[in-house]
Design a protein around this motif. Structure first.
Motif, PDB file in Angstrom:
ATOM      1  N   ASP A 197       0.809  -1.224   0.000  1.00 35.53           N
ATOM      2  CA  ASP A 197       0.000   0.000   0.000  1.00 35.53           C
ATOM      3  C   ASP A 197       0.838   1.267   0.000  1.00 35.53           C
ATOM      4  N   HIS A 198       2.155   1.148  -0.192  1.00 34.31           N
ATOM      5  CA  HIS A 198       3.047   2.296  -0.270  1.00 34.31           C
ATOM      6  C   HIS A 198       3.870   2.221  -1.552  1.00 34.31           C
ATOM      7  N   CYS A 199       4.267   3.386  -2.069  1.00 34.22           N
ATOM      8  CA  CYS A 199       5.265   3.445  -3.132  1.00 34.22           C
ATOM      9  C   CYS A 199       6.626   3.634  -2.472  1.00 34.22           C
ATOM     10  N   ILE A 200       7.666   3.033  -3.053  1.00 33.49           N
ATOM     11  CA  ILE A 200       8.967   3.023  -2.398  1.00 33.49           C
ATOM     12  C   ILE A 200      10.070   3.396  -3.383  1.00 33.49           C
ATOM     13  N   SER A 201      11.088   4.071  -2.875  1.00 31.94           N
ATOM     14  CA  SER A 201      12.346   4.288  -3.589  1.00 31.94           C
ATOM     15  C   SER A 201      13.442   3.790  -2.661  1.00 31.94           C
ATOM     16  N   THR A 202      14.267   2.852  -3.133  1.00 36.45           N
ATOM     17  CA  THR A 202      15.306   2.253  -2.305  1.00 36.45           C
ATOM     18  C   THR A 202      16.663   2.479  -2.948  1.00 36.45           C
ATOM     19  N   THR A 203      17.629   2.914  -2.155  1.00 38.13           N
ATOM     20  CA  THR A 203      18.971   3.201  -2.658  1.00 38.13           C
ATOM     21  C   THR A 203      20.013   2.440  -1.847  1.00 38.13           C
ATOM     22  N   VAL A 204      20.907   1.755  -2.548  1.00 37.91           N
ATOM     23  CA  VAL A 204      22.055   1.129  -1.901  1.00 37.91           C
ATOM     24  C   VAL A 204      23.308   1.587  -2.620  1.00 37.91           C
ATOM     25  N   THR A 205      24.442   1.487  -1.947  1.00 40.66           N
ATOM     26  CA  THR A 205      25.719   1.831  -2.567  1.00 40.66           C
ATOM     27  C   THR A 205      26.385   0.561  -3.067  1.00 40.66           C
ATOM     28  N   ALA A 206      26.725   0.512  -4.339  1.00 43.74           N
ATOM     29  CA  ALA A 206      27.347  -0.663  -4.939  1.00 43.74           C
ATOM     30  C   ALA A 206      28.490  -0.216  -5.832  1.00 43.74           C
ATOM     31  N   GLY A 207      29.682  -0.749  -5.592  1.00 50.55           N
ATOM     32  CA  GLY A 207      30.835  -0.389  -6.413  1.00 50.55           C
ATOM     33  C   GLY A 207      31.157   1.083  -6.382  1.00 50.55           C
ATOM     34  N   GLY A 208      30.883   1.721  -5.250  1.00 56.96           N
ATOM     35  CA  GLY A 208      31.148   3.149  -5.131  1.00 56.96           C
ATOM     36  C   GLY A 208      30.080   4.026  -5.742  1.00 56.96           C
ATOM     37  N   GLN A 209      29.038   3.425  -6.314  1.00 58.91           N
ATOM     38  CA  GLN A 209      27.942   4.188  -6.903  1.00 58.91           C
ATOM     39  C   GLN A 209      26.652   3.886  -6.169  1.00 58.91           C
ATOM     40  N   LYS A 210      25.746   4.844  -6.203  1.00 56.23           N
ATOM     41  CA  LYS A 210      24.444   4.626  -5.608  1.00 56.23           C
ATOM     42  C   LYS A 210      23.469   4.122  -6.657  1.00 56.23           C
ATOM     43  N   ALA A 211      22.798   3.021  -6.334  1.00 59.31           N
ATOM     44  CA  ALA A 211      21.802   2.454  -7.233  1.00 59.31           C
ATOM     45  C   ALA A 211      20.431   2.619  -6.593  1.00 59.31           C
ATOM     46  N   THR A 212      19.496   3.158  -7.367  1.00 56.90           N
ATOM     47  CA  THR A 212      18.152   3.397  -6.847  1.00 56.90           C
ATOM     48  C   THR A 212      17.132   2.618  -7.668  1.00 56.90           C
ATOM     49  N   VAL A 213      16.219   1.973  -6.980  1.00 58.41           N
ATOM     50  CA  VAL A 213      15.104   1.301  -7.644  1.00 58.41           C
ATOM     51  C   VAL A 213      13.809   1.745  -6.978  1.00 58.41           C
ATOM     52  N   LYS A 214      12.713   1.612  -7.713  1.00 60.29           N
ATOM     53  CA  LYS A 214      11.419   2.082  -7.234  1.00 60.29           C
ATOM     54  C   LYS A 214      10.388   0.981  -7.403  1.00 60.29           C
ATOM     55  N   GLY A 215       9.287   1.083  -6.652  1.00 59.89           N
ATOM     56  CA  GLY A 215       8.234   0.092  -6.779  1.00 59.89           C
ATOM     57  C   GLY A 215       7.188   0.203  -5.689  1.00 59.89           C
TER      58      GLY A 215
ATOM     59  N   ASN B 219       6.023   8.190  -6.077  1.00 58.13           N
ATOM     60  CA  ASN B 219       7.461   7.997  -5.885  1.00 58.13           C
ATOM     61  C   ASN B 219       8.309   8.495  -7.049  1.00 58.13           C
ATOM     62  N   SER B 220       7.828   9.476  -7.785  1.00 60.13           N
ATOM     63  CA  SER B 220       8.597  10.204  -8.800  1.00 60.13           C
ATOM     64  C   SER B 220       9.007   9.317  -9.975  1.00 60.13           C
ATOM     65  N   ALA B 221       8.995   9.900 -11.166  1.00 59.56           N
ATOM     66  CA  ALA B 221       9.362   9.160 -12.372  1.00 59.56           C
ATOM     67  C   ALA B 221      10.782   9.485 -12.820  1.00 59.56           C
ATOM     68  N   SER B 222      11.588  10.131 -11.988  1.00 62.88           N
ATOM     69  CA  SER B 222      12.940  10.518 -12.385  1.00 62.88           C
ATOM     70  C   SER B 222      13.789   9.285 -12.666  1.00 62.88           C
ATOM     71  N   SER B 223      14.668   9.372 -13.649  1.00 61.98           N
ATOM     72  CA  SER B 223      15.489   8.239 -14.069  1.00 61.98           C
ATOM     73  C   SER B 223      16.703   8.082 -13.166  1.00 61.98           C
ATOM     74  N   THR B 224      17.321   6.896 -13.235  1.00 57.98           N
ATOM     75  CA  THR B 224      18.560   6.635 -12.512  1.00 57.98           C
ATOM     76  C   THR B 224      19.691   6.491 -13.519  1.00 57.98           C
ATOM     77  N   THR B 225      20.912   6.436 -13.026  1.00 63.04           N
ATOM     78  CA  THR B 225      22.066   6.377 -13.923  1.00 63.04           C
ATOM     79  C   THR B 225      22.841   5.083 -13.787  1.00 63.04           C
ATOM     80  N   VAL B 226      22.383   4.143 -12.948  1.00 60.92           N
ATOM     81  CA  VAL B 226      23.084   2.875 -12.781  1.00 60.92           C
ATOM     82  C   VAL B 226      22.125   1.730 -13.001  1.00 60.92           C
ATOM     83  N   SER B 227      22.673   0.572 -13.279  1.00 56.85           N
ATOM     84  CA  SER B 227      21.873  -0.595 -13.621  1.00 56.85           C
ATOM     85  C   SER B 227      21.280  -1.252 -12.389  1.00 56.85           C
ATOM     86  N   LEU B 228      20.131  -1.913 -12.577  1.00 52.21           N
ATOM     87  CA  LEU B 228      19.503  -2.679 -11.502  1.00 52.21           C
ATOM     88  C   LEU B 228      20.417  -3.789 -11.005  1.00 52.21           C
TER      89      LEU B 228
END
Length: 215
Positions: free
Chosen positions: A142-160, A192-201
């Protein structure tokens, strides 16, 4: 004499209330060796089942997928005994965590979760670096989510989509697979915003699985 009895009671009560539980922490291959452990007095015996559903969406929009199950046992706080799901469009995690309150009561594996029907709510999710795709939420998501972790020195964000318990600041740190991630949740369709990310899932999935195995 009464004071002495009271002091002895305070000292011995935690030991009397402590449980002995099975412990089984899986390695990277998903296997583990089951042992027994004396748990702290403020915990219960817990058993978790975390199911990863990897979904492939073909160019013609047909879906196919595979799944992987991670099961673990051990001492658990009451806040860890939850059922929840988080759905990132191309991967959905179903968490089934149960607790019990007698010695070695967590001998069986937790049951696997099952994907529920769509509930009418919609959130944005990321397909590659494009986060403008919409996702139908399922069950208690019942919530929209944006999750960010740091991987390989980069931040990866996914939404859902996510269950409310995933978004609880008091329980997030206790839930397997969520520790170490930056989480932002909101209510309302497509909030949860439609902005794009710059790193791969792919940069997100690997550390997420590691967080599950070693949390």
């Amino acid at each position: 004499m009464q004071i002495l009895v009271l002091i002895l009671g305070i000292v011995l009560l935690p030991k009397a209330c402590a449980l002995k539980c099975y412990e089984c922490i899986p390695d990277l291959s998903g296997s583990c060796t089951e042992t027994t452990k004396d748990c702290p007095s403020n915990t219960q015996c817990g058993f978790n089942s975390i199911q990863f559903n990897f979904i492939y969406i073909a160019p013609n929009h047909n879906k196919s997928g595979t799944k992987a199950d991670v099961k673990e046992k051990g001492c658990a706080a009451a806040e860890e005994c939850v059922q929840a799901s988080v759905n990132y469009g191309v991967i959905q995690n179903l968490i089934t965590s149960k607790c019990c309150t007698s010695d070695l009561c967590n001998s069986q594996d937790a049951p696997e979760g099952s994907i529920s029907s769509p509930n009418g709510k919609k959130c944005f999710y990321c397909d590659g670096t494009d986060c403008s795709k919409t996702l139908n939420c399922n069950g208690d998501e019942d919530h929209c989510i944006s999750t960010t972790v740091t991987a390989g020195g980069q931040k990866a964000t996914v939404k859902g989509c996510a269950s409310k318990v995933i978004c609880s600041s008091t329980q997030t740190a206790q839930i397997p697979g969520i520790t170490g991630a930056e989480i932002s949740c909101c209510q309302g369709d497509l909030c949860n915003s439609a902005s794009s990310t710059t790193v791969s899932l792919l940069l997100f999935v690997t550390p997420l699985i590691s967080l599950v195995l070693f949390s």
